[in-house]
Write a protein that holds these residues in place. Structure first.
Motif, mmCIF file in Angstrom:
data_model
loop_
_atom_site.group_PDB
_atom_site.id
_atom_site.type_symbol
_atom_site.label_atom_id
_atom_site.label_comp_id
_atom_site.label_asym_id
_atom_site.label_seq_id
_atom_site.Cartn_x
_atom_site.Cartn_y
_atom_site.Cartn_z
ATOM 1 N N GLY A 45 0.983 -1.242 -0.002
ATOM 2 C CA GLY A 45 0.188 0.025 -0.075
ATOM 3 C C GLY A 45 0.743 1.360 -0.092
ATOM 4 O O GLY A 45 0.323 2.273 0.588
ATOM 5 N N GLU A 76 0.756 2.881 -9.908
ATOM 6 C CA GLU A 76 1.712 3.751 -10.120
ATOM 7 C C GLU A 76 1.299 4.981 -11.255
ATOM 8 O O GLU A 76 1.445 6.028 -11.034
ATOM 9 C CB GLU A 76 3.138 3.373 -10.509
ATOM 10 C CG GLU A 76 4.238 3.125 -9.294
ATOM 11 C CD GLU A 76 3.906 2.183 -8.328
ATOM 12 O OE1 GLU A 76 3.590 1.002 -8.689
ATOM 13 O OE2 GLU A 76 3.872 2.526 -7.385
ATOM 14 N N ASN A 201 -1.163 -1.708 7.333
ATOM 15 C CA ASN A 201 -2.289 -1.243 6.163
ATOM 16 C C ASN A 201 -3.305 -2.687 6.187
ATOM 17 O O ASN A 201 -2.904 -3.527 6.473
ATOM 18 C CB ASN A 201 -1.580 -0.758 5.359
ATOM 19 C CG ASN A 201 -2.680 0.005 4.339
ATOM 20 O OD1 ASN A 201 -3.423 0.510 4.805
ATOM 21 N ND2 ASN A 201 -2.452 -0.211 2.717
HETATM 22 N N1 LIG Z 1 -8.630 -3.720 1.088
HETATM 23 C C1 LIG Z 1 -7.794 -2.901 1.016
HETATM 24 N N2 LIG Z 1 -6.974 -2.603 -0.150
HETATM 25 C C2 LIG Z 1 -5.866 -1.711 -0.204
HETATM 26 C C3 LIG Z 1 -5.476 -0.843 0.978
HETATM 27 N N3 LIG Z 1 -4.607 -0.166 0.685
HETATM 28 C C4 LIG Z 1 -4.198 -0.447 -0.673
HETATM 29 N N4 LIG Z 1 -5.012 -1.295 -1.177
HETATM 30 C C5 LIG Z 1 -4.854 -1.854 -2.613
HETATM 31 O O1 LIG Z 1 -3.834 -2.750 -2.358
HETATM 32 C C6 LIG Z 1 -3.223 -2.767 -3.834
HETATM 33 C C7 LIG Z 1 -1.913 -2.333 -3.761
HETATM 34 O O2 LIG Z 1 -1.589 -1.048 -3.266
HETATM 35 P P1 LIG Z 1 -0.273 -0.002 -3.595
HETATM 36 O O3 LIG Z 1 -0.735 1.044 -2.972
HETATM 37 O O4 LIG Z 1 -0.218 -0.111 -5.209
HETATM 38 O O5 LIG Z 1 0.690 -0.870 -2.936
HETATM 39 P P2 LIG Z 1 2.171 -0.958 -3.176
HETATM 40 O O6 LIG Z 1 2.997 -1.059 -1.919
HETATM 41 O O7 LIG Z 1 2.430 0.604 -3.808
HETATM 42 O O8 LIG Z 1 2.588 -1.789 -4.251
HETATM 43 P P3 LIG Z 1 3.821 -2.047 -5.181
HETATM 44 O O9 LIG Z 1 4.548 -0.733 -5.647
HETATM 45 O O10 LIG Z 1 3.506 -2.855 -6.531
HETATM 46 O O11 LIG Z 1 4.882 -2.869 -4.291
HETATM 47 C C8 LIG Z 1 -4.092 -1.649 -4.312
HETATM 48 O O12 LIG Z 1 -5.057 -2.310 -5.224
HETATM 49 C C9 LIG Z 1 -4.765 -0.976 -3.542
HETATM 50 O O13 LIG Z 1 -6.030 -0.339 -3.951
HETATM 51 C C10 LIG Z 1 -6.420 -1.230 2.380
HETATM 52 O O14 LIG Z 1 -5.993 -0.567 3.322
HETATM 53 N N5 LIG Z 1 -7.383 -2.125 2.004
#
Ligand SMILES: Nc1nc2c(ncn2[C@@H]2O[C@H](COP(=O)(O)OP(=O)(O)OP(=O)(O)O)[C@@H](O)[C@H]2O)c(=O)[nH]1
Ligand SMILES: [Zn+2]
Length: 388
Positions: A45, A76, A201
């Protein structure tokens, strides 16, 4: 290696070349932009949190840097607002006046250069790739105040996915690093052990009990990090929890870690420090060097640097990832100790008045700490240095 080390000896301040213009060092310090490293396992997240910060934080001009390039995921791309489908080449403006940049071989110099070109920012957020080891990234930004850098490391924020983190930590086969870090050590371990703040998260995906288990597991690994639970990265008070932490200037309360739900790999050890005289201070410095550089815990039966006879391969792995401490000298001075991996420094506490009231303490976070008696070792080592 020793060039990274700022010892206890009062070093000569760098000579300033006179420019004829009165130089106010405090102003220089104030104009440096803090950088927060946002790390966390794949999909935890990070981008969601960055997006949240950008929408909430209107009073700061923030630069977001993505330490990944090309294969950016959908999320991204959403951060790179109104640039549908197109790859991020360099800086681009975000809707709220902030900017975003994607860099591959990011380094201090590269970021400074980009900042120079785009004007100054109040704050920089760096999202690392999910597989990055913050122990390699942090020291680049953790700069000596004397350097002319325009940025400084404010803190490391690690996101964990509440629903997956325990599995990730235990999935030895899939995630164990084969770079010599040893079995049991995953990228997730490294990210948690370096964290100043851990954001648990995706709270919406798990039960209260599961969150409690994750909290305890993390507190057992990194007893220094503050832990916050969120949904979609929504942190109510950003200023208190994520931004302007100054985690490398202060050492915080140095609370004694909770001993529950132990992780086999990473743990935190908290040691009391007696009031130190000059000799003991030198000993402390040497002791830390032995731990960080020789990865050895000196004991009364074995001096630092001694070869372990015959079975050096069997020496338990000792790997300190993070170190923080406060030492009070017999002359009534408060010193702070900060370390990331092999780099450490011992320096005068900026706020003597409050630091002097607290007790001397040294907290170590790392691997292999459970297998050795660090307390006995430190006490023995300090007593050797004591001036009678
Ligand atoms: N259910 C749920 N989904 C979440 C939450 N936070 C993020 N997501 C979802 O999780 C997925 C990954 O979120 P990102 O914010 O892209 O995670 P990241 O750490 O940046 O991912 P990478 O850069 O690919 O490592 C997305 O589909 C978000 O919408 C949360 O609190 N609850
Ligand atoms: Zn991301």
């Amino acid at each position: 290696m020793s060039s990274d080390h700022f010892g206890v000896d009062d070093e000569e301040p760098p000579a300033l070349v006179s420019t004829g213009i009165p130089l106010n060092l405090e102003d220089l310090q104030l104009s440096k932009a803090p950088i927060t490293i946002v790390t966390g396992y794949l999909g935890a997240g990070k981008t969601t949190l960055l997006n949240y910060i950008l929408t909430e934080q209107h009073s700061k001009k923030i630069a977001v840097i993505l330490n990944e390039f090309g294969n950016s995921s959908d999320i991204e791309k959403s951060l790179t607002v109104q640039r549908d489908g197109q790859q991020v080449e360099e800086w681009l403006e975000l809707a709220n006046g902030c900017i975003c940049c994607s860099v591959k071989d990011m380094g201090v110099a590269a970021i400074e250069k980009l900042m120079e070109r785009r004007g100054n920012f109040d704050y920089i957020l760096l999202e690392t790739t999910g597989l990055a080891d913050p122990g390699n990234i942090a020291p680049m930004f953790w700069l000596d105040e004397g350097l002319q850098s325009t940025i400084f490391l404010d803190g490391i924020v690690t996101l964990v996915d509440a629903a997956n983190i325990i599995r990730t930590l235990e999935d030895q086969e899939a995630f164990s690093r084969d770079d010599g870090a040893g079995v049991g050590m995953t990228t997730a371990h490294l990210q948690i052990s370096h964290a100043d703040v851990v954001v648990i998260n995706k709270a919406d995906l798990v039960t209260r009990e599961e969150i409690e288990a994750v909290k305890q597991r993390i507190a057992g690994m990194n007893g220094l990090a503050r832990i916050i639970v969120t949904e979609r990265g929504k942190v109510d008070n950003l200023g208190e929890w994520l931004l302007d932490l100054r985690a490398y200037e202060n050492v915080g309360e140095l609370k004694t870690p909770i001993r529950t739900q132990l992780d086999e790999t990473i743990s935190t050890v908290s040691l009391e420090l007696p009031q130190l005289d000059e000799g003991m201070l030198d000993s402390l410095d040497a002791w830390i060097r032995s731990l960080l550089w020789e990865t050895e815990v000196p004991s009364s039966s074995k001096k630092p640097g001694d070869q372990v006879s015959g079975d050096s391969g069997k020496r338990p792995i000792l790997d300190i990832h993070r170190l923080k401490g406060r030492a009070i000298t017999k002359t009534g001075k408060a010193l702070l100790i900060q370390g990331v991996r092999e780099t450490f420094e011992i320096f005068d506490a900026p706020d003597q008045n409050s630091a002097i009231k607290a007790e001397g303490k040294l907290v170590l976070i790392g691997r292999g700490l459970r297998d050795v008696d660090v307390k006995e070792s430190l006490e023995w080592f300090l007593s050797r240095g004591r001036e009678s």
